[in-house]
Design a protein around this motif. Structure first.
Motif, PDB file in Angstrom:
ATOM      1  N   GLY A 131       0.797  -1.218   0.000  1.00  0.00           N
ATOM      2  CA  GLY A 131       0.000   0.000   0.000  1.00  0.00           C
ATOM      3  C   GLY A 131       0.827   1.264   0.000  1.00  0.00           C
ATOM      4  N   SER A 132       1.881   1.309   0.804  1.00  0.00           N
ATOM      5  CA  SER A 132       2.694   2.526   0.879  1.00  0.00           C
ATOM      6  C   SER A 132       3.365   2.831  -0.450  1.00  0.00           C
ATOM      7  N   LEU A 133       3.779   1.799  -1.162  1.00  0.00           N
ATOM      8  CA  LEU A 133       4.381   2.010  -2.478  1.00  0.00           C
ATOM      9  C   LEU A 133       3.322   2.366  -3.513  1.00  0.00           C
ATOM     10  N   ALA A 134       2.127   1.783  -3.393  1.00  0.00           N
ATOM     11  CA  ALA A 134       1.046   2.113  -4.319  1.00  0.00           C
ATOM     12  C   ALA A 134       0.638   3.573  -4.180  1.00  0.00           C
ATOM     13  N   VAL A 135       0.591   4.079  -2.958  1.00  0.00           N
ATOM     14  CA  VAL A 135       0.258   5.496  -2.766  1.00  0.00           C
ATOM     15  C   VAL A 135       1.269   6.371  -3.501  1.00  0.00           C
ATOM     16  N   GLN A 136       2.549   6.077  -3.340  1.00  0.00           N
ATOM     17  CA  GLN A 136       3.591   6.901  -3.959  1.00  0.00           C
ATOM     18  C   GLN A 136       3.551   6.812  -5.482  1.00  0.00           C
ATOM     19  N   ILE A 137       3.354   5.607  -6.001  1.00  0.00           N
ATOM     20  CA  ILE A 137       3.328   5.437  -7.460  1.00  0.00           C
ATOM     21  C   ILE A 137       2.102   6.130  -8.058  1.00  0.00           C
ATOM     22  N   ALA A 138       0.944   5.969  -7.416  1.00  0.00           N
ATOM     23  CA  ALA A 138      -0.270   6.597  -7.923  1.00  0.00           C
ATOM     24  C   ALA A 138      -0.157   8.119  -7.899  1.00  0.00           C
ATOM     25  N   ARG A 139       0.448   8.654  -6.849  1.00  0.00           N
ATOM     26  CA  ARG A 139       0.652  10.108  -6.807  1.00  0.00           C
ATOM     27  C   ARG A 139       1.576  10.556  -7.935  1.00  0.00           C
ATOM     28  N   HIS A 140       2.614   9.781  -8.193  1.00  0.00           N
ATOM     29  CA  HIS A 140       3.521  10.101  -9.293  1.00  0.00           C
ATOM     30  C   HIS A 140       2.790  10.089 -10.637  1.00  0.00           C
ATOM     31  N   LEU A 141       1.811   9.230 -10.765  1.00  0.00           N
ATOM     32  CA  LEU A 141       1.037   9.150 -12.011  1.00  0.00           C
ATOM     33  C   LEU A 141       0.000  10.264 -12.128  1.00  0.00           C
ATOM     34  N   GLY A 142      -0.084  11.113 -11.127  1.00  0.00           N
ATOM     35  CA  GLY A 142      -0.998  12.241 -11.182  1.00  0.00           C
ATOM     36  C   GLY A 142      -2.376  11.955 -10.636  1.00  0.00           C
ATOM     37  N   CYS A 143      -2.492  10.959  -9.776  1.00  0.00           N
ATOM     38  CA  CYS A 143      -3.782  10.584  -9.206  1.00  0.00           C
ATOM     39  C   CYS A 143      -3.952  11.165  -7.806  1.00  0.00           C
ATOM     40  N   ARG A 144      -5.187  11.362  -7.433  1.00  0.00           N
ATOM     41  CA  ARG A 144      -5.541  11.612  -6.047  1.00  0.00           C
ATOM     42  C   ARG A 144      -5.681  10.253  -5.370  1.00  0.00           C
ATOM     43  N   VAL A 145      -5.139  10.110  -4.150  1.00  0.00           N
ATOM     44  CA  VAL A 145      -5.129   8.813  -3.490  1.00  0.00           C
ATOM     45  C   VAL A 145      -5.796   8.898  -2.122  1.00  0.00           C
ATOM     46  N   ILE A 146      -6.775   8.037  -1.919  1.00  0.00           N
ATOM     47  CA  ILE A 146      -7.386   7.835  -0.612  1.00  0.00           C
ATOM     48  C   ILE A 146      -6.904   6.482  -0.104  1.00  0.00           C
ATOM     49  N   GLY A 147      -6.397   6.444   1.134  1.00  0.00           N
ATOM     50  CA  GLY A 147      -5.819   5.200   1.643  1.00  0.00           C
ATOM     51  C   GLY A 147      -6.372   4.809   2.986  1.00  0.00           C
ATOM     52  N   THR A 148      -6.802   3.554   3.118  1.00  0.00           N
ATOM     53  CA  THR A 148      -7.250   3.070   4.420  1.00  0.00           C
ATOM     54  C   THR A 148      -6.037   2.724   5.275  1.00  0.00           C
ATOM     55  N   ALA A 149      -6.133   3.054   6.553  1.00  0.00           N
ATOM     56  CA  ALA A 149      -5.032   2.791   7.484  1.00  0.00           C
ATOM     57  C   ALA A 149      -5.545   2.968   8.899  1.00  0.00           C
ATOM     58  N   SER A 150      -4.885   2.314   9.847  1.00  0.00           N
ATOM     59  CA  SER A 150      -5.207   2.549  11.247  1.00  0.00           C
ATOM     60  C   SER A 150      -4.826   3.984  11.598  1.00  0.00           C
ATOM     61  N   GLU A 151      -5.483   4.542  12.607  1.00  0.00           N
ATOM     62  CA  GLU A 151      -5.284   5.958  12.918  1.00  0.00           C
ATOM     63  C   GLU A 151      -3.837   6.273  13.282  1.00  0.00           C
ATOM     64  N   ARG A 152      -3.127   5.324  13.864  1.00  0.00           N
ATOM     65  CA  ARG A 152      -1.734   5.586  14.234  1.00  0.00           C
ATOM     66  C   ARG A 152      -0.841   5.778  13.012  1.00  0.00           C
ATOM     67  N   ASN A 153      -1.327   5.360  11.831  1.00  0.00           N
ATOM     68  CA  ASN A 153      -0.536   5.488  10.602  1.00  0.00           C
ATOM     69  C   ASN A 153      -1.023   6.602   9.684  1.00  0.00           C
ATOM     70  N   HIS A 154      -1.976   7.414  10.144  1.00  0.00           N
ATOM     71  CA  HIS A 154      -2.522   8.446   9.262  1.00  0.00           C
ATOM     72  C   HIS A 154      -1.481   9.493   8.867  1.00  0.00           C
ATOM     73  N   ASP A 155      -0.646   9.906   9.803  1.00  0.00           N
ATOM     74  CA  ASP A 155       0.390  10.881   9.451  1.00  0.00           C
ATOM     75  C   ASP A 155       1.370  10.295   8.441  1.00  0.00           C
ATOM     76  N   PHE A 156       1.668   9.020   8.589  1.00  0.00           N
ATOM     77  CA  PHE A 156       2.560   8.347   7.639  1.00  0.00           C
ATOM     78  C   PHE A 156       1.958   8.347   6.240  1.00  0.00           C
ATOM     79  N   VAL A 157       0.662   8.032   6.129  1.00  0.00           N
ATOM     80  CA  VAL A 157      -0.007   8.022   4.824  1.00  0.00           C
ATOM     81  C   VAL A 157      -0.040   9.428   4.238  1.00  0.00           C
ATOM     82  N   ARG A 158      -0.276  10.430   5.071  1.00  0.00           N
ATOM     83  CA  ARG A 158      -0.269  11.815   4.574  1.00  0.00           C
ATOM     84  C   ARG A 158       1.111  12.184   4.029  1.00  0.00           C
ATOM     85  N   ALA A 159       2.152  11.752   4.728  1.00  0.00           N
ATOM     86  CA  ALA A 159       3.508  12.066   4.285  1.00  0.00           C
ATOM     87  C   ALA A 159       3.819  11.439   2.925  1.00  0.00           C
TER      88      ALA A 159
END
Length: 314
Positions: A160-188
């Motif tokens: 998932g973490s790599l998919a978020v980065q690749i999708a952002r590179h492709l110019g996509c908006r990304v919504i990602g499910t994650a436990s609350e303790r990892n929300h800042d990580f997903v935002r980063a």
């Protein structure tokens, strides 16, 4: 050579650490001196026998498909690599036997690419399987395009973490499910996090009222069902975790070794587009502990096992 191996299916207790036969190097393979190998959920599923119906097992099995290391012997037909080349690989063959949790692995050249120069061996070991899964899921299975909204499940995990980065590179908006303790990580990483659990569909709809264009499911079950309920009418769905996706008109896929895709991932890493978060490292003789931690299912990024070559200056 030293390796982790098992001679019967079971839990982490079936692992033994000790001497096994060094692999022979075929004409289209290279012998890789292993520096690091990453743990993936499929590894312990294979160890427990869940893949027995589709993949032959030749005991004893050295587990592991991810690797980073150094070429020490090319096969006599190999022109792509030379002694001393640093490589990464998704070293999956069509049977279970000679994996990467060892001092050496014989890797077919079709499974390899050059190691990103800016990544450590530990980081690089976490790129092949997870990165290829993310890349092939987004590019080949879903065909995501610039401007689309993509849903990624388990967005803080290895895939998932790599998919978020690749999708952002492709110019996509990304919504990602994650436990609350990892929300800042997903935002980063560039994603918009949403929490698991009851009300997930409503939370996703709150961010994307018109729905998402594509969803990459790495969890299955309720996550897959939620994905179906938030797609646009023309939305696409792919899963690596749940064959029920076929009943919803989606794609069920397994990552496959592909040297061109892996080389592209290596390039993206060198460009700073994707990074690999290593949450924990273990020495080879403690690989069983690495697997136990992975099976808890709460890993942020990757868990990596290392081989100590300090005595040889490697």
């Amino acid at each position: 050579m030293k390796a982790i191996s098992y001679s019967r299916y079971g839990g982490p207790e079936v692992f033994t650490y000790g001497e096994v036969r060094e692999p022979k190097v075929g004409p289209d393979s290279v012998l890789v001196k292993v520096r690091a190998a990453a743990v993936n959920p499929v590894d312990w599923k294979a160890r427990e026998g869940y893949l027995d119906g589709i993949i032959d097992t030749v005991f004893p099995v050295v587990p592991g498909w991810d690797v980073s290391g150094v070429v020490v012997q090319p096969g006599f037909s190999v022109t792509e690599y030379a002694v001393g080349d640093e490589v990464i690989g998704y070293v999956r063959e069509d049977f279970l036997s000679r994996g990467t949790f060892a001092e050496y692995v014989a890797a077919p050249v079709r499974t390899l690419a050059r190691k990103p120069r800016n990544l450590s061996f530990e980081e690089a070991a976490g790129l092949p399987l997870a990165g290829l899964t993310a890349y092939q899921g987004l590019i080949h299975a879903l065909g995501v395009r610039r401007g689309e909204t993509v849903l990624v499940h388990a967005a803080a995990g290895g895939v998932g973490s790599l998919a978020v980065q690749i999708a952002r590179h492709l110019g996509c908006r990304v919504i990602g499910t994650a436990s609350e303790r990892n929300h800042d990580f997903v935002r980063a990483l560039g994603g918009e996090p949403v929490a698991y659990g009851d009300g997930l569909v409503d939370r996703i709809r709150g961010l994307a009222p018109e729905g998402v264009d594509a969803a990459l499911d790495t969890v299955g079950g309720d996550a897959l069902k939620a994905s179906v309920n938030v797609l646009t009418p023309e939305g696409r769905l792919a899963s690596i975790a749940d064959g029920d996706v076929l009943g919803y008109g989606g794609r069920y896929f397994w990552v496959r070794p592909d040297p061109e895709d892996l080389a592209r991932l290596s390039d993206l890493a060198e460009q700073g587009v994707v990074s690999v978060h290593v949450s924990d490292t273990f020495p080879l003789d403690r690989a069983a502990d690495a697997y136990r931690l992975n099976q808890e299912g709460r890993t942020r990024g990757k868990i990596v096992v290392t081989v100590d070559w300090a005595d040889e200056g490697a």
